[in-house]
Design a protein around this motif. Sequence first.
Motif, PDB file in Angstrom:
ATOM      1  N   LYS A 146      32.618 -39.586  52.248  1.00 55.29           N
ATOM      2  CA  LYS A 146      32.489 -38.715  51.084  1.00 55.29           C
ATOM      3  C   LYS A 146      33.170 -37.369  51.321  1.00 55.29           C
ATOM      4  O   LYS A 146      33.839 -36.824  50.439  1.00 55.29           O
ATOM      5  N   ILE A 147      33.001 -36.824  52.508  1.00 51.73           N
ATOM      6  CA  ILE A 147      33.594 -35.523  52.835  1.00 51.73           C
ATOM      7  C   ILE A 147      35.112 -35.612  52.816  1.00 51.73           C
ATOM      8  O   ILE A 147      35.800 -34.789  52.205  1.00 51.73           O
ATOM      9  N   VAL A 148      35.651 -36.629  53.484  1.00 53.09           N
ATOM     10  CA  VAL A 148      37.105 -36.751  53.609  1.00 53.09           C
ATOM     11  C   VAL A 148      37.763 -37.005  52.265  1.00 53.09           C
ATOM     12  O   VAL A 148      38.741 -36.350  51.903  1.00 53.09           O
ATOM     13  N   THR A 149      37.232 -37.964  51.499  1.00 48.18           N
ATOM     14  CA  THR A 149      37.878 -38.278  50.215  1.00 48.18           C
ATOM     15  C   THR A 149      37.777 -37.110  49.242  1.00 48.18           C
ATOM     16  O   THR A 149      38.734 -36.820  48.505  1.00 48.18           O
ATOM     17  N   PHE A 150      36.655 -36.416  49.226  1.00 52.62           N
ATOM     18  CA  PHE A 150      36.530 -35.252  48.327  1.00 52.62           C
ATOM     19  C   PHE A 150      37.519 -34.164  48.735  1.00 52.62           C
ATOM     20  O   PHE A 150      38.164 -33.540  47.876  1.00 52.62           O
ATOM     21  N   LEU A 151      37.682 -33.956  50.030  1.00 54.69           N
ATOM     22  CA  LEU A 151      38.596 -32.921  50.519  1.00 54.69           C
ATOM     23  C   LEU A 151      40.046 -33.272  50.205  1.00 54.69           C
ATOM     24  O   LEU A 151      40.835 -32.414  49.771  1.00 54.69           O
ATOM     25  N   ILE A 152      40.424 -34.541  50.373  1.00 53.19           N
ATOM     26  CA  ILE A 152      41.798 -34.976  50.076  1.00 53.19           C
ATOM     27  C   ILE A 152      42.084 -34.834  48.587  1.00 53.19           C
ATOM     28  O   ILE A 152      43.130 -34.308  48.181  1.00 53.19           O
ATOM     29  N   LYS A 153      41.182 -35.314  47.726  1.00 53.07           N
ATOM     30  CA  LYS A 153      41.383 -35.213  46.273  1.00 53.07           C
ATOM     31  C   LYS A 153      41.484 -33.754  45.834  1.00 53.07           C
ATOM     32  O   LYS A 153      42.338 -33.412  45.012  1.00 53.07           O
ATOM     33  N   SER A 154      40.649 -32.913  46.365  1.00 47.29           N
ATOM     34  CA  SER A 154      40.674 -31.494  45.989  1.00 47.29           C
ATOM     35  C   SER A 154      41.972 -30.843  46.427  1.00 47.29           C
ATOM     36  O   SER A 154      42.533 -30.005  45.708  1.00 47.29           O
ATOM     37  N   HIS A 155      42.462 -31.235  47.597  1.00 40.46           N
ATOM     38  CA  HIS A 155      43.722 -30.670  48.086  1.00 40.46           C
ATOM     39  C   HIS A 155      44.877 -31.075  47.177  1.00 40.46           C
ATOM     40  O   HIS A 155      45.715 -30.243  46.819  1.00 40.46           O
ATOM     41  N   ILE A 156      44.942 -32.336  46.783  1.00 36.73           N
ATOM     42  CA  ILE A 156      46.016 -32.812  45.902  1.00 36.73           C
ATOM     43  C   ILE A 156      45.952 -32.098  44.554  1.00 36.73           C
ATOM     44  O   ILE A 156      46.973 -31.754  43.963  1.00 36.73           O
ATOM     45  N   ARG A 157      44.743 -31.859  44.063  1.00 38.61           N
ATOM     46  CA  ARG A 157      44.566 -31.227  42.748  1.00 38.61           C
ATOM     47  C   ARG A 157      44.529 -29.706  42.818  1.00 38.61           C
ATOM     48  O   ARG A 157      44.289 -29.036  41.823  1.00 38.61           O
ATOM     49  N   SER A 158      44.748 -29.139  44.011  1.00 38.25           N
ATOM     50  CA  SER A 158      44.773 -27.681  44.217  1.00 38.25           C
ATOM     51  C   SER A 158      43.441 -27.025  43.846  1.00 38.25           C
ATOM     52  O   SER A 158      43.400 -25.930  43.296  1.00 38.25           O
ATOM     53  N   GLN A 159      42.348 -27.694  44.164  1.00 33.36           N
ATOM     54  CA  GLN A 159      41.015 -27.157  43.890  1.00 33.36           C
ATOM     55  C   GLN A 159      40.432 -26.563  45.172  1.00 33.36           C
ATOM     56  O   GLN A 159      40.484 -27.181  46.225  1.00 33.36           O
ATOM     57  N   THR A 160      39.893 -25.367  45.055  1.00 24.54           N
ATOM     58  CA  THR A 160      39.308 -24.680  46.214  1.00 24.54           C
ATOM     59  C   THR A 160      37.985 -25.330  46.592  1.00 24.54           C
ATOM     60  O   THR A 160      37.148 -25.615  45.727  1.00 24.54           O
ATOM     61  N   VAL A 161      37.792 -25.542  47.880  1.00 24.57           N
ATOM     62  CA  VAL A 161      36.563 -26.177  48.386  1.00 24.57           C
ATOM     63  C   VAL A 161      35.882 -25.227  49.370  1.00 24.57           C
ATOM     64  O   VAL A 161      36.478 -24.825  50.363  1.00 24.57           O
ATOM     65  N   THR A 162      34.645 -24.878  49.065  1.00 20.46           N
ATOM     66  CA  THR A 162      33.853 -24.068  49.991  1.00 20.46           C
ATOM     67  C   THR A 162      33.029 -24.990  50.880  1.00 20.46           C
ATOM     68  O   THR A 162      32.846 -26.176  50.576  1.00 20.46           O
ATOM     69  N   ILE A 163      32.507 -24.436  51.962  1.00 24.90           N
ATOM     70  CA  ILE A 163      31.738 -25.264  52.888  1.00 24.90           C
ATOM     71  C   ILE A 163      30.439 -25.739  52.245  1.00 24.90           C
ATOM     72  O   ILE A 163      29.974 -26.859  52.493  1.00 24.90           O
ATOM     73  N   SER A 164      29.858 -24.926  51.359  1.00 24.54           N
ATOM     74  CA  SER A 164      28.612 -25.340  50.698  1.00 24.54           C
ATOM     75  C   SER A 164      28.874 -26.476  49.709  1.00 24.54           C
ATOM     76  O   SER A 164      28.077 -27.419  49.607  1.00 24.54           O
ATOM     77  N   THR A 165      30.015 -26.385  48.985  1.00 22.38           N
ATOM     78  CA  THR A 165      30.373 -27.465  48.052  1.00 22.38           C
ATOM     79  C   THR A 165      30.585 -28.767  48.807  1.00 22.38           C
ATOM     80  O   THR A 165      30.117 -29.830  48.384  1.00 22.38           O
ATOM     81  N   LEU A 166      31.296 -28.688  49.927  1.00 25.67           N
ATOM     82  CA  LEU A 166      31.562 -29.884  50.713  1.00 25.67           C
ATOM     83  C   LEU A 166      30.273 -30.469  51.275  1.00 25.67           C
ATOM     84  O   LEU A 166      30.112 -31.694  51.355  1.00 25.67           O
ATOM     85  N   GLY A 167      29.343 -29.578  51.639  1.00 28.61           N
ATOM     86  CA  GLY A 167      28.048 -30.047  52.140  1.00 28.61           C
ATOM     87  C   GLY A 167      27.284 -30.816  51.079  1.00 28.61           C
ATOM     88  O   GLY A 167      26.670 -31.858  51.364  1.00 28.61           O
ATOM     89  N   GLN A 168      27.327 -30.324  49.839  1.00 30.01           N
ATOM     90  CA  GLN A 168      26.653 -31.022  48.749  1.00 30.01           C
ATOM     91  C   GLN A 168      27.265 -32.398  48.495  1.00 30.01           C
ATOM     92  O   GLN A 168      26.572 -33.365  48.201  1.00 30.01           O
ATOM     93  N   GLU A 169      28.604 -32.479  48.613  1.00 24.70           N
ATOM     94  CA  GLU A 169      29.294 -33.742  48.362  1.00 24.70           C
ATOM     95  C   GLU A 169      28.969 -34.797  49.424  1.00 24.70           C
ATOM     96  O   GLU A 169      29.105 -35.991  49.172  1.00 24.70           O
ATOM     97  N   SER A 170      28.545 -34.360  50.606  1.00 27.72           N
ATOM     98  CA  SER A 170      28.277 -35.313  51.693  1.00 27.72           C
ATOM     99  C   SER A 170      27.075 -36.198  51.401  1.00 27.72           C
ATOM    100  O   SER A 170      26.955 -37.297  51.946  1.00 27.72           O
ATOM    101  N   GLY A 171      26.142 -35.698  50.566  1.00 30.82           N
ATOM    102  CA  GLY A 171      24.964 -36.490  50.221  1.00 30.82           C
ATOM    103  C   GLY A 171      23.885 -36.502  51.275  1.00 30.82           C
ATOM    104  O   GLY A 171      22.957 -37.315  51.205  1.00 30.82           O
ATOM    105  N   ILE A 172      23.989 -35.629  52.258  1.00 29.83           N
ATOM    106  CA  ILE A 172      22.974 -35.564  53.314  1.00 29.83           C
ATOM    107  C   ILE A 172      22.360 -34.162  53.315  1.00 29.83           C
ATOM    108  O   ILE A 172      22.894 -33.243  52.687  1.00 29.83           O
ATOM    109  N   PRO A 173      21.215 -33.970  54.003  1.00 30.69           N
ATOM    110  CA  PRO A 173      20.568 -32.654  54.001  1.00 30.69           C
ATOM    111  C   PRO A 173      21.511 -31.536  54.436  1.00 30.69           C
ATOM    112  O   PRO A 173      22.447 -31.764  55.210  1.00 30.69           O
TER     113      PRO A 173
END
Length: 581
Positions: free
Chosen positions: A34-61
């Motif tokens: 989940k972390i890797v695919t979200f980060l790759i998609k965001s990079h291609i789409r030029s979307q800024t990713v914060t560490i908190s956003t990425l943490g939420q996307e991981s689906g874990i605590p």
Amino acid sequence: MNEYEMLRVIEFLEKARRPFQDVVSDFDADPVWKIVTFLIKSHIRSQTVTISTLGQESGIPYATSMRLINRLIEAGYIVKVAKGRTGKSFALQPSERLLESFQVYAGRMKSLLAQTLGYRSGEQEDDYYFGGTPLGSHIIPPMRLVQKRVESQIELRFLLNDDNYFSAMRNMWADFRNNLASRKNFDLLPLPDLYRLVLKNRSNSVSDYDVIAINIPWLGEFVEKGVIRSMDTLIQKTGINPLDFHPSIWSTARWNGRDYGVPGYCTVAILAARKDLFSDAGLDFPRTFEDVISAGRHFHSPSHDMYGAVWDGARGMPIASSFMFFLGACGQPAISLRKTRTGFTLEGVDLEELHCTISSDAGLATLDFMRRLIDISPPDILSMAWDRTLDVFMKGKASLGYFWTMRAARFEYDVHSVVKRRVEYIPQPSGPGGTRASPIGGFLFCIPTNLPDERVELAADAIAWMASREAMKAHVKNGFPIAPRFSVSADPEAAASSPIVRFVDQLAKKNLLHTWQRPNIPQYTRLERILGEEVHNALCGLKSDKDALADAAREIDRQLKTGSTAIPSGAFLSPEEAWRS
């Protein structure tokens, strides 16, 4: 594999993984995936990713996700990028290592899918294109075209320019859902090679290609040499509506009152400016040559790997085009076209009476501006053009750049661009006593004269689909700002997809789109060759400005008087020899 195809593969893999969650619902899905695919998609789409956003996307605590993300950072899979000048806040991006390895993985998945679906006869997995993209819907070809191709068992062949738009068009045909063609049916060549091969193909008893794309200024030469056939009756049969095209665009395909092609795409020569730099410096965007030089000097700092401007300065075609565009900004064409209320035209002009006009005050002002541009450009600007200049600007190393809109589209969509959403597109600044009219370029879809009659109608149907409203809209939505049709540029969804579409549409409404800067006379390539040599000689200091302009004008006048339409004997030699012949 381009970034859009990779997005399509990711989308497929995500949809394929989702049902598995119901199989073992008591266990959490892989958070690294989940972390890797979200980060790759965001990079291609030029979307800024914060560490908190990425943490939420991981689906874990939260605490667990922070530890996992930091481990990925320490391992070099994720990199931190400062968001402000203080360095206290940062965004996360995939590292080059992660991008490269994920692209290899996506390629392997595509290969497995191609093997599962089954190859078409004689093809390899790379001949497929993996669908459209999540950014645009799939375009279904008309049944008439599909049925005729199946019934005739004809493999259509295309000769096109090697650029990002025609690459996307090849992908549209090679999409495994269309089953119309594969990548091997397309030859994509650089301009000099394309020019050479179009002429060489004319000497064959039977054309090797069903559809060819020609550079707009080549039209007069190729009509007079019998390279391309009239499409008047074919345009009516296929239902192409010329009234849906901007008149200035459709006119690029007409010669002596007849239609010889269909505009495939249009591109406009503009000035790109880094709006973030101009905003921080409190500067207005340039409107004149003097503004360009002044702003360029402000930002020019070679010691910090930053340049005031980039433009096409290489000897030959690149610098010839730059000269003609800057000359046009001074209000003058290179030859004696008839002046109109809004510009200049070939209509009503006796081709035998044409003469060169560059040995003038406007010509001298143009060379003076180009010489001052050199002072605020990279040190090797006189050997740079097209992809090299684009690369400098895309890497954030120039404040201004003269580009075609088709190439400038990469600023917003290329995975390697660092100037996404930081570019302002403006009309070409005017020179002394000149105009801000923007030159039109692009390509025409044409049918070779020596294509057998039984293939002509199918080739015309192919062109009709390639230049259709639906196909053009799909390409616009996927980042290619063509929009030569009123119905496409007026479409809210298409216009919203690219700032360049809206910008070009505004230029058209203000009547600032013109073709006279590069007149499509039969001697155009010879005029371009002469200017490419003499202008470069002047800027390299090999000749004075006056001598270079006088020598160029004298030779151009001689070429204008010859009017020869014979195919040059050197047309089948090397691309360089052919281009100079």
